[in-house]
Design a protein around this motif. Structure first.
Motif, PDB file in Angstrom:
ATOM      1  N   LEU A   1       0.817  -1.209   0.000  1.00 19.18           N
ATOM      2  CA  LEU A   1       0.000   0.000   0.000  1.00 19.18           C
ATOM      3  C   LEU A   1       0.853   1.263   0.000  1.00 19.18           C
ATOM      4  O   LEU A   1       0.589   2.198  -0.766  1.00 19.18           O
ATOM      5  CB  LEU A   1      -0.939  -0.004   1.211  1.00 19.18           C
ATOM      6  CG  LEU A   1      -1.809   1.243   1.365  1.00 19.18           C
ATOM      7  CD1 LEU A   1      -2.710   1.447   0.152  1.00 19.18           C
ATOM      8  CD2 LEU A   1      -2.634   1.148   2.649  1.00 19.18           C
ATOM      9  N   ARG A   2       1.865   1.283   0.841  1.00 20.91           N
ATOM     10  CA  ARG A   2       2.683   2.496   0.938  1.00 20.91           C
ATOM     11  C   ARG A   2       3.337   2.828  -0.396  1.00 20.91           C
ATOM     12  O   ARG A   2       3.315   3.991  -0.849  1.00 20.91           O
ATOM     13  CB  ARG A   2       3.738   2.314   2.019  1.00 20.91           C
ATOM     14  CG  ARG A   2       4.645   3.519   2.205  1.00 20.91           C
ATOM     15  CD  ARG A   2       5.637   3.290   3.335  1.00 20.91           C
ATOM     16  NE  ARG A   2       6.538   4.424   3.514  1.00 20.91           N
ATOM     17  CZ  ARG A   2       7.482   4.497   4.427  1.00 20.91           C
ATOM     18  NH1 ARG A   2       7.666   3.477   5.269  1.00 20.91           N
ATOM     19  NH2 ARG A   2       8.261   5.561   4.518  1.00 20.91           N
ATOM     20  N   THR A   3       3.896   1.825  -1.054  1.00 21.70           N
ATOM     21  CA  THR A   3       4.560   2.070  -2.334  1.00 21.70           C
ATOM     22  C   THR A   3       3.547   2.441  -3.410  1.00 21.70           C
ATOM     23  O   THR A   3       3.809   3.301  -4.257  1.00 21.70           O
ATOM     24  CB  THR A   3       5.357   0.832  -2.763  1.00 21.70           C
ATOM     25  OG1 THR A   3       6.192   0.406  -1.685  1.00 21.70           O
ATOM     26  CG2 THR A   3       6.216   1.127  -3.975  1.00 21.70           C
ATOM     27  N   ALA A   4       2.375   1.776  -3.395  1.00 19.05           N
ATOM     28  CA  ALA A   4       1.331   2.103  -4.366  1.00 19.05           C
ATOM     29  C   ALA A   4       0.923   3.565  -4.253  1.00 19.05           C
ATOM     30  O   ALA A   4       0.734   4.253  -5.277  1.00 19.05           O
ATOM     31  CB  ALA A   4       0.121   1.196  -4.152  1.00 19.05           C
ATOM     32  N   LEU A   5       0.806   4.051  -3.040  1.00 17.46           N
ATOM     33  CA  LEU A   5       0.421   5.445  -2.831  1.00 17.46           C
ATOM     34  C   LEU A   5       1.544   6.394  -3.245  1.00 17.46           C
ATOM     35  O   LEU A   5       1.289   7.468  -3.807  1.00 17.46           O
ATOM     36  CB  LEU A   5       0.049   5.674  -1.363  1.00 17.46           C
ATOM     37  CG  LEU A   5      -1.185   4.919  -0.867  1.00 17.46           C
ATOM     38  CD1 LEU A   5      -1.378   5.152   0.626  1.00 17.46           C
ATOM     39  CD2 LEU A   5      -2.433   5.327  -1.640  1.00 17.46           C
ATOM     40  N   THR A   6       2.776   5.995  -2.973  1.00 19.16           N
ATOM     41  CA  THR A   6       3.918   6.825  -3.369  1.00 19.16           C
ATOM     42  C   THR A   6       3.985   6.971  -4.886  1.00 19.16           C
ATOM     43  O   THR A   6       4.182   8.072  -5.422  1.00 19.16           O
ATOM     44  CB  THR A   6       5.228   6.226  -2.839  1.00 19.16           C
ATOM     45  OG1 THR A   6       5.191   6.177  -1.409  1.00 19.16           O
ATOM     46  CG2 THR A   6       6.430   7.045  -3.288  1.00 19.16           C
ATOM     47  N   PHE A   7       3.827   5.864  -5.584  1.00 20.69           N
ATOM     48  CA  PHE A   7       3.826   5.919  -7.045  1.00 20.69           C
ATOM     49  C   PHE A   7       2.613   6.700  -7.550  1.00 20.69           C
ATOM     50  O   PHE A   7       2.704   7.413  -8.562  1.00 20.69           O
ATOM     51  CB  PHE A   7       3.843   4.511  -7.634  1.00 20.69           C
ATOM     52  CG  PHE A   7       5.230   3.999  -7.941  1.00 20.69           C
ATOM     53  CD1 PHE A   7       5.679   3.907  -9.253  1.00 20.69           C
ATOM     54  CD2 PHE A   7       6.090   3.618  -6.921  1.00 20.69           C
ATOM     55  CE1 PHE A   7       6.954   3.436  -9.534  1.00 20.69           C
ATOM     56  CE2 PHE A   7       7.363   3.146  -7.185  1.00 20.69           C
ATOM     57  CZ  PHE A   7       7.804   3.055  -8.499  1.00 20.69           C
ATOM     58  N   ALA A   8       1.468   6.565  -6.879  1.00 15.52           N
ATOM     59  CA  ALA A   8       0.286   7.333  -7.272  1.00 15.52           C
ATOM     60  C   ALA A   8       0.568   8.826  -7.214  1.00 15.52           C
ATOM     61  O   ALA A   8       0.199   9.589  -8.125  1.00 15.52           O
ATOM     62  CB  ALA A   8      -0.894   6.972  -6.371  1.00 15.52           C
ATOM     63  N   ASP A   9       1.221   9.266  -6.146  1.00 18.94           N
ATOM     64  CA  ASP A   9       1.561  10.678  -6.026  1.00 18.94           C
ATOM     65  C   ASP A   9       2.521  11.115  -7.131  1.00 18.94           C
ATOM     66  O   ASP A   9       2.418  12.221  -7.666  1.00 18.94           O
ATOM     67  CB  ASP A   9       2.187  10.956  -4.662  1.00 18.94           C
ATOM     68  CG  ASP A   9       1.173  10.863  -3.531  1.00 18.94           C
ATOM     69  OD1 ASP A   9      -0.036  10.972  -3.804  1.00 18.94           O
ATOM     70  OD2 ASP A   9       1.609  10.657  -2.373  1.00 18.94           O
ATOM     71  N   GLY A  10       3.459  10.210  -7.471  1.00 21.13           N
ATOM     72  CA  GLY A  10       4.393  10.546  -8.534  1.00 21.13           C
ATOM     73  C   GLY A  10       3.743  10.603  -9.908  1.00 21.13           C
ATOM     74  O   GLY A  10       4.113  11.428 -10.759  1.00 21.13           O
TER      75      GLY A  10
ATOM     76  N   GLN B   1      -9.056  -0.337  -2.758  1.00 18.99           N
ATOM     77  CA  GLN B   1     -10.021   0.650  -2.282  1.00 18.99           C
ATOM     78  C   GLN B   1      -9.321   1.894  -1.748  1.00 18.99           C
ATOM     79  O   GLN B   1      -9.701   3.029  -2.065  1.00 18.99           O
ATOM     80  CB  GLN B   1     -10.905   0.053  -1.195  1.00 18.99           C
ATOM     81  CG  GLN B   1     -11.932   1.035  -0.640  1.00 18.99           C
ATOM     82  CD  GLN B   1     -12.719   0.462   0.521  1.00 18.99           C
ATOM     83  OE1 GLN B   1     -12.298  -0.498   1.151  1.00 18.99           O
ATOM     84  NE2 GLN B   1     -13.869   1.047   0.807  1.00 18.99           N
ATOM     85  N   GLN B   2      -8.292   1.688  -0.932  1.00 18.82           N
ATOM     86  CA  GLN B   2      -7.580   2.836  -0.366  1.00 18.82           C
ATOM     87  C   GLN B   2      -6.850   3.621  -1.439  1.00 18.82           C
ATOM     88  O   GLN B   2      -6.761   4.859  -1.368  1.00 18.82           O
ATOM     89  CB  GLN B   2      -6.605   2.345   0.711  1.00 18.82           C
ATOM     90  CG  GLN B   2      -7.305   1.801   1.949  1.00 18.82           C
ATOM     91  CD  GLN B   2      -6.329   1.196   2.940  1.00 18.82           C
ATOM     92  OE1 GLN B   2      -5.594   1.901   3.608  1.00 18.82           O
ATOM     93  NE2 GLN B   2      -6.318  -0.132   3.037  1.00 18.82           N
ATOM     94  N   LEU B   3      -6.338   2.928  -2.448  1.00 18.10           N
ATOM     95  CA  LEU B   3      -5.679   3.621  -3.550  1.00 18.10           C
ATOM     96  C   LEU B   3      -6.684   4.504  -4.290  1.00 18.10           C
ATOM     97  O   LEU B   3      -6.386   5.653  -4.645  1.00 18.10           O
ATOM     98  CB  LEU B   3      -5.048   2.610  -4.509  1.00 18.10           C
ATOM     99  CG  LEU B   3      -4.321   3.186  -5.721  1.00 18.10           C
ATOM    100  CD1 LEU B   3      -3.150   4.065  -5.289  1.00 18.10           C
ATOM    101  CD2 LEU B   3      -3.824   2.041  -6.626  1.00 18.10           C
ATOM    102  N   GLY B   4      -7.893   3.965  -4.520  1.00 16.90           N
ATOM    103  CA  GLY B   4      -8.908   4.749  -5.203  1.00 16.90           C
ATOM    104  C   GLY B   4      -9.349   5.974  -4.437  1.00 16.90           C
ATOM    105  O   GLY B   4      -9.720   6.993  -5.037  1.00 16.90           O
TER     106      GLY B   4
END
Length: 389
Positions: A219-228, A250-253
């Motif tokens: 999750l943490r990496t997915a969110l980091t890449f999402a921000d990038g 769900q949390q990514l969305g």
């Protein structure tokens, strides 16, 4: 009519490419031929099948479990009401006899290979392209004449530099594609963003480039890449985390507003239903990529589409994984949102008919009965070499 012979073989599609999770250095597929006693225009009807890339050959499951059930079945039990053609649902029930619920793993791939060959036979006996058969049976009667397709690539190659990625994307545009997809997650974020920028220099608008992490991230990496990725506005951010981690999705969305895509590694209508219930997918923008071959075949994919409608989704939000002619027929006949394509990798299984080049990001289906394999010369060479009766 009856099935008179069944041939299966393992074929290598090994290459030095890799995504964020796996190498394809030892990748292979199963190819299958179902021979029948039916002749159309003097030629025996043969149905062909194979599994989509990314899952290995299914020889063990096919030979030890599923093909014996098909061989042992009463031929009449496999036919439709007319007695002149196969009934894919009855064949599916035969293959799945004595199988427990759940445990969708690799057996879904084995069954999907047989299902592909069965539908090839059904459409050949009816004398029409599969897309039109599907439109008449399950749609509005008319198949889409053109299907939007995108070029999937951008893998990690040993020693491959950003300049080579630019050249790859340029090649796809020259082949007639307008949208492409590239891999991310195999290198640090900063390096991947350099690769994204390089691809965008070639394809232009960010809506023409999707990115795919192949389920690599927590999750943490997915969110980091999402921000990038967010400032670029790419076409979609695909499979950030494990395909069954619906909480992560769900949390990514909730964190990432642009479109996301997932589903290619969900193999049943129950899995698809859980994704829609718990994965936070958004019907107004996100893309579902369930693969008809990897997920028990078209018989099961029709159940998946039923689940989507129940949850308020349009089939136009589906762009199947796989990149082959079977998925293309399904996309056209059931009016999905498009289809993946592999123009330079996984040959000769990826790509479409020789007579229908990609034009402005669209491809037509040939007027060939069945799935259309006979209009793909290099693929037919593989079938004849390994499956000739």
């Amino acid at each position: 009519m009856r099935i008179t012979d069944i041939r299966e073989a393992r074929v290598s599609i090994a290459s030095d490419i890799a995504n964020a999770y796996i190498s394809f250095a030892k990748m292979d597929v199963s190819v299958l031929a179902l021979y029948t006693d039916v002749r159309v225009d003097g030629r025996r009807v043969v149905g062909y099948g194979f599994n989509s890339n990314g899952r290995y050959a299914q020889s063990g499951l096919l030979r030890e479990r599923f093909l014996p059930r098909l061989r042992d079945a009463d031929p009449a039990s496999l036919l439709d009401e007319s007695g002149r053609n196969l009934d894919p649902c009855r064949v599916w029930d035969t293959l799945m006899a004595n199988e427990k619920p759940g445990g969708h793993g690799e057996r879904s791939v084995a069954v999907g290979i047989v299902d592909m060959a069965v539908w090839d036979i059904v459409a050949k006996i009816e004398g029409r392209p599969l897309a039109q058969v599907l439109a008449e049976r399950f749609g509005d009667g008319e198949a889409d004449p053109w299907v939007p397709v995108y070029a999937a690539g951008g893998y990690y190659y040993p020693g491959k530099q950003v300049s080579a990625l630019r050249e790859e994307m340029r090649d796809y545009l020259e082949l007639g594609y307008t949208c492409t997809k590239m891999k991310i997650g195999g290198v640090p974020l900063a390096e991947d963003l350099e690769r994204v920028e390089a691809a965008l220099e070639v394809v232009g608008d960010a809506s023409r480039l999707a990115v795919d992490a192949n389920g690599r991230f927590d999750l943490r990496t997915a969110l980091t890449f999402a921000d990038g990725l967010a400032p670029y506005g790419v076409r979609w951010y695909e499979e950030a985390g494990d395909p069954l981690d619906f909480a992560l999705q769900q949390q990514l969305g909730e964190h990432y507003d642009p479109p996301m895509a997932t589903g290619e590694n969900l193999f049943s209508h129950q899995d698809a239903r859980n994704l829609l219930r718990y994965g936070g997918m958004r019907a107004d923008r996100d893309i579902l990529q369930m693969d008809p071959v990897l997920g028990y075949g078209l018989v099961e994919y029709l159940r998946i589409l039923d689940e989507l409608r129940i949850h308020g989704w349009s089939p136009r939000q589906c762009i199947p994984h796989g990149g082959h002619q079977f998925a293309l027929n399904i996309a056209a006949g059931l009016k999905l949102g498009g289809n993946e394509s592999y123009p330079r990798v996984f040959a000769p299984f990826g790509g479409f008919a020789d007579s229908t080049p990609v034009e402005e990001g669209l491809v037509a289906l040939p007027e060939v009965p069945g799935i259309g394999f006979e209009d793909k010369r290099e693929l037919m060479k593989v079938f004849k070499e390994h499956l000739s009766s």
